[in-house]
Design a protein around this motif. Structure first.
Motif, PDB file in Angstrom:
ATOM      1  N   UNK A  72       0.789  -1.737   0.248  1.00  0.00           N
ATOM      2  CA  UNK A  72       0.045   0.266  -0.018  1.00  0.00           C
ATOM      3  C   UNK A  72       0.610   1.201   0.242  1.00  0.00           C
ATOM      4  N   UNK A  73       2.010   0.795   0.207  1.00  0.00           N
ATOM      5  CA  UNK A  73       3.153   2.315   0.578  1.00  0.00           C
ATOM      6  C   UNK A  73       3.604   2.502  -0.737  1.00  0.00           C
ATOM      7  N   UNK A  74       3.413   1.575  -1.585  1.00  0.00           N
ATOM      8  CA  UNK A  74       3.757   2.082  -3.221  1.00  0.00           C
ATOM      9  C   UNK A  74       2.664   1.949  -4.312  1.00  0.00           C
ATOM     10  N   UNK A 131      -0.662  -2.466 -15.175  1.00  0.00           N
ATOM     11  CA  UNK A 131      -1.807  -3.344 -14.894  1.00  0.00           C
ATOM     12  C   UNK A 131      -1.944  -3.953 -13.464  1.00  0.00           C
ATOM     13  N   UNK A 132      -1.990  -4.525 -12.260  1.00  0.00           N
ATOM     14  CA  UNK A 132      -2.029  -5.307 -11.464  1.00  0.00           C
ATOM     15  C   UNK A 132      -2.870  -5.941 -11.503  1.00  0.00           C
ATOM     16  N   UNK A 133      -2.744  -7.655 -10.640  1.00  0.00           N
ATOM     17  CA  UNK A 133      -3.728  -8.780 -10.708  1.00  0.00           C
ATOM     18  C   UNK A 133      -3.126  -8.997  -9.009  1.00  0.00           C
ATOM     19  N   UNK A 134      -4.530  -8.269  -7.753  1.00  0.00           N
ATOM     20  CA  UNK A 134      -4.028  -8.525  -6.832  1.00  0.00           C
ATOM     21  C   UNK A 134      -5.086 -10.363  -6.437  1.00  0.00           C
ATOM     22  N   UNK A 135      -4.438 -11.363  -5.804  1.00  0.00           N
ATOM     23  CA  UNK A 135      -5.588 -12.597  -6.021  1.00  0.00           C
ATOM     24  C   UNK A 135      -5.349 -12.541  -4.345  1.00  0.00           C
ATOM     25  N   UNK A 190     -10.474  -9.260   3.678  1.00  0.00           N
ATOM     26  CA  UNK A 190     -11.283  -8.853   2.176  1.00  0.00           C
ATOM     27  C   UNK A 190     -11.158  -7.376   1.852  1.00  0.00           C
ATOM     28  N   UNK A 191     -11.520  -6.751   3.013  1.00  0.00           N
ATOM     29  CA  UNK A 191     -11.850  -5.574   2.991  1.00  0.00           C
ATOM     30  C   UNK A 191     -10.788  -4.898   2.410  1.00  0.00           C
ATOM     31  N   UNK A 192      -9.490  -5.443   3.403  1.00  0.00           N
ATOM     32  CA  UNK A 192      -8.212  -4.327   3.043  1.00  0.00           C
ATOM     33  C   UNK A 192      -7.887  -4.200   1.708  1.00  0.00           C
ATOM     34  N   UNK A 193      -7.706  -5.693   0.752  1.00  0.00           N
ATOM     35  CA  UNK A 193      -7.791  -6.422  -0.297  1.00  0.00           C
ATOM     36  C   UNK A 193      -8.360  -4.991  -1.479  1.00  0.00           C
ATOM     37  N   UNK A 194      -9.842  -4.767  -0.901  1.00  0.00           N
ATOM     38  CA  UNK A 194     -10.376  -3.866  -1.803  1.00  0.00           C
ATOM     39  C   UNK A 194      -9.644  -2.595  -0.984  1.00  0.00           C
ATOM     40  N   UNK A 195      -9.708  -2.397  -0.491  1.00  0.00           N
ATOM     41  CA  UNK A 195      -9.537  -0.958  -0.411  1.00  0.00           C
ATOM     42  C   UNK A 195      -7.628  -0.660  -1.034  1.00  0.00           C
ATOM     43  N   UNK A 196      -6.878  -1.751  -0.474  1.00  0.00           N
ATOM     44  CA  UNK A 196      -5.309  -1.769  -1.450  1.00  0.00           C
ATOM     45  C   UNK A 196      -5.880  -1.538  -2.728  1.00  0.00           C
ATOM     46  N   UNK A 254      -6.651  -4.953 -10.553  1.00  0.00           N
ATOM     47  CA  UNK A 254      -8.170  -5.917 -10.542  1.00  0.00           C
ATOM     48  C   UNK A 254      -7.965  -6.886  -9.510  1.00  0.00           C
ATOM     49  N   UNK A 255      -9.284  -6.755  -8.926  1.00  0.00           N
ATOM     50  CA  UNK A 255      -8.554  -8.157  -7.193  1.00  0.00           C
ATOM     51  C   UNK A 255     -10.178  -9.097  -7.380  1.00  0.00           C
TER      52      UNK A 255
END
Length: 95
Positions: free
Chosen positions: A25-27, A34-38, A48-54, A62-63
């Motif tokens: 999150x710092x970067x 384009x970035x994929x978060x899994x 999961x809520x933190x992942x949506x914020x990230x 995309x998450x």
């Protein structure tokens, strides 16, 4: 089982310090690609809520949330994680 594969205790300690000393999150805002978060919906370390914020911190991310999986996605469901990565890369290649 998996952590015994580290070469020695110093390496384990360095890995632990890196994992708790900072996070993406710092970067994220400075990553234009384009970035994929899994993520996993049963993750007891990063909810999961933190992942949506990230995801919202990245310019283009995309998450994908895998149901019924804990924190160690790459050990618990490596094939599913790899499939999501393949799809993500295929989309980029066809764009």
């Amino acid at each position: 089982r998996y952590f015994s594969a580290f070469s020695d205790r110093r390496v384990v300690l360095e890995a632990f310090r890196a994992s708790v000393g900072s996070d993406v999150s710092e970067f994220a805002a400075r990553i234009p690609q384009r970035t994929l978060l899994i993520a996993a919906d049963k993750d007891d370390i990063t909810p999961v809520e933190a992942q949506y914020r990230l995801r919202a911190l990245f310019p283009d991310a995309r998450l994908y949330v895998i149901p019924n999986v804990g924190h160690l996605i790459h050990y618990e469901v490596p094939a599913e994680a790899a499939e999501q990565l393949r799809r993500f890369l295929d989309e980029a290649a066809s764009a």
